[in-house]
Scaffold this active site. Structure first.
Site, PDB file in Angstrom:
ATOM      1  N   TYR A   1      -4.363   3.540   7.970  1.00 24.25           N
ATOM      2  CA  TYR A   1      -5.699   2.949   8.182  1.00 24.25           C
ATOM      3  C   TYR A   1      -6.263   3.421   9.515  1.00 24.25           C
ATOM      4  CZ  TYR A   1      -3.831   0.208   4.389  1.00 24.25           C
ATOM      5  OH  TYR A   1      -3.262  -0.172   3.213  1.00 24.25           O
TER       6      TYR A   1
ATOM      7  N   SER B   1       0.791  -1.233   0.000  1.00 22.03           N
ATOM      8  CA  SER B   1       0.000   0.000   0.000  1.00 22.03           C
ATOM      9  C   SER B   1       0.822   1.282   0.000  1.00 22.03           C
ATOM     10  CB  SER B   1      -0.937   0.011   1.202  1.00 22.03           C
ATOM     11  OG  SER B   1      -1.962  -0.898   0.958  1.00 22.03           O
TER      12      SER B   1
ATOM     13  N   LYS C   1       0.235   3.419  -2.935  1.00 21.74           N
ATOM     14  CA  LYS C   1      -0.953   4.283  -3.075  1.00 21.74           C
ATOM     15  C   LYS C   1      -0.581   5.771  -3.090  1.00 21.74           C
ATOM     16  CE  LYS C   1      -3.884   0.767  -0.906  1.00 21.74           C
ATOM     17  NZ  LYS C   1      -4.476   0.307   0.373  1.00 21.74           N
TER      18      LYS C   1
ATOM     19  N   VAL D   1       1.170  -3.668   3.866  1.00 19.30           N
ATOM     20  CA  VAL D   1       1.173  -4.943   4.598  1.00 19.30           C
ATOM     21  C   VAL D   1       2.415  -5.777   4.346  1.00 19.30           C
ATOM     22  CG1 VAL D   1      -1.286  -5.330   4.997  1.00 19.30           C
ATOM     23  CG2 VAL D   1      -0.256  -6.075   2.871  1.00 19.30           C
TER      24      VAL D   1
ATOM     25  N   TYR E   1      -4.220  -2.573  -9.809  1.00 22.66           N
ATOM     26  CA  TYR E   1      -4.023  -2.418  -8.358  1.00 22.66           C
ATOM     27  C   TYR E   1      -3.082  -3.488  -7.782  1.00 22.66           C
ATOM     28  CZ  TYR E   1      -5.048  -2.475  -3.383  1.00 22.66           C
ATOM     29  OH  TYR E   1      -4.916  -2.483  -2.019  1.00 22.66           O
TER      30      TYR E   1
HETATM   31  N1  GLU Z   1      -2.295  -5.341  -1.573  1.00 26.50           N
HETATM   32  C1  GLU Z   1      -2.860  -5.234  -0.262  1.00 26.50           C
HETATM   33  C2  GLU Z   1      -4.326  -5.505  -0.306  1.00 26.50           C
HETATM   34  O1  GLU Z   1      -4.991  -4.958  -1.128  1.00 26.50           O
HETATM   35  C3  GLU Z   1      -2.574  -3.888   0.245  1.00 26.50           C
HETATM   36  C4  GLU Z   1      -2.951  -3.703   1.662  1.00 26.50           C
HETATM   37  C5  GLU Z   1      -1.875  -2.989   2.433  1.00 26.50           C
HETATM   38  O2  GLU Z   1      -0.738  -2.930   2.034  1.00 26.50           O
HETATM   39  O3  GLU Z   1      -2.194  -2.493   3.499  1.00 26.50           O
HETATM   40  O4  GLU Z   1      -4.853  -6.263   0.450  1.00 26.50           O
END
Ligand code: GLU
Length: 306
Positions: A242, A63, A66, A260, A190
């Site tokens: 988050y 993420s 992003k 993650v 994505y």
């Molecule tokens: N690729 C992960 C997902 O969509 C990203 C989530 C993250 O990095 O927090 O579940």
């Protein structure tokens, strides 16, 4: 200030705690990571890089990507992006479905999964998925000044095979008319952006422009305007972790974005960019040791924005 000594201290102090937390196990490829790995890099606006641990080991940026797709999407759509995604912290886990349904397919912000899928959909407009993915990787290579950056296809496939929740989020948004492309194509972009592999050193370099008002201090190139850099920083500070964003702001006091895979990109405006990686996560899905390392760094450098 001796940044190298600070990093060495942090690595030494956290050494005994490596392995605390839990590696993300819903993406099989990530579940295999050794939770005790650790790397950290700081690149200053003057162009000096300080490193500790495995600062050159590539990891799945997940993420953290992003931030960069948001930057690209704002460049392409400008403020029109905000018709499709909000700018409020979610207070919910990264893949929450309940909120998305209640808010009629408009995700809270571009740094949660649903919001990033909308951003990926926007980057796909008028392009083949391969081209859109190539543009994202190209942007990262340009920012990091490093053409060796690639997508880890095994991670991308692993996530595509198991991304049921993300598929559900995308389907909700498509049903609400907030996804222009077929769900599988938007998700393809994505999953690939999440599967980009970068080291702490590369990530800190790539994020440097956001610590210097949108200008890459090492090349002098303006990547985004000062106003846009300020806004991206604000979103990172309020939404980058988050439902752990408030706590991260409280403890670290710097804009950051976690993934993650265990990576966190953090910005110290006017000072430099920091990337840290350690795969074991806390209960909110953010790197446990990475967050601690940043808290220690912010304290010792006095770089908190507050
Ligand atoms: N690729 C992960 C997902 O969509 C990203 C989530 C993250 O990095 O927090 O579940």
């Amino acid at each position: 200030m001796n940044l190298q000594a600070i990093l060495d201290d942090i690595a030494a102090e956290l050494g005994p705690r490596l392995g605390e937390g839990k590696v993300a196990d819903y993406i099989p490829e990530l579940a295999r990571l050794d939770p005790r790995r650790f790397g950290m890099a700081v690149t200053t606006l003057a162009g000096e890089t300080f490193a500790a641990g495995e600062a050159d080991a590539p990891f799945s940026i997940q993420s953290v990507s992003k931030v960069f797709t948001l930057t690209l999407a704002l460049g392409r759509a400008g403020d029109a992006l905000w018709r499709r995604v909000g700018r409020e912290p979610s207070g919910s886990p990264f893949n929450s479905i309940v909120q998305l349904e209640a808010e009629k397919g408009v995700p809270r912000n571009p740094l949660i999964n649903a919001g990033a899928i909308v951003v990926a959909d926007l980057l796909l407009a008028g392009r083949a998925p391969k081209t859109a993915i190539g543009e994202i990787v190209g942007f990262l290579r340009f920012l990091a000044d490093d053409d060796s950056i690639v997508v880890d296809e095994t991670v991308a496939r692993s996530e595509a095979d198991t991304g049921f929740r993300n598929r559900a989020l995308a389907n909700f948004m498509r049903a609400f008319g907030n996804l222009d492309n077929p769900v599988d194509l938007a998700l393809g972009v994505y999953f690939h952006q999440c599967a980009v592999a970068m080291s702490c050193r590369q990530l800190a370099r790539a994020g440097l422009f956001l610590a210097d008002g949108g200008r890459d201090p090492l090349t002098g190139r303006n990547v985004v305007t000062r106003e846009r850099a300020r806004r991206i920083n604000a979103l990172m500070l309020t939404c980058g972790h988050y439902d752990g964003s408030g706590d991260f702001a409280y403890r670290v006091g710097l804009p950051g974005k976690s993934g993650v895979g265990g990576g966190i990109l953090c910005l110290a405006p006017g000072h430099g960019a920091i990337a840290v990686w350690s795969p074991a996560l806390n209960e909110k899905g953010n790197s446990l040791i990475g967050s601690l390392a940043l808290e220690m760094l912010a304290k010792r450098t006095g770089w908190s924005v507050f």
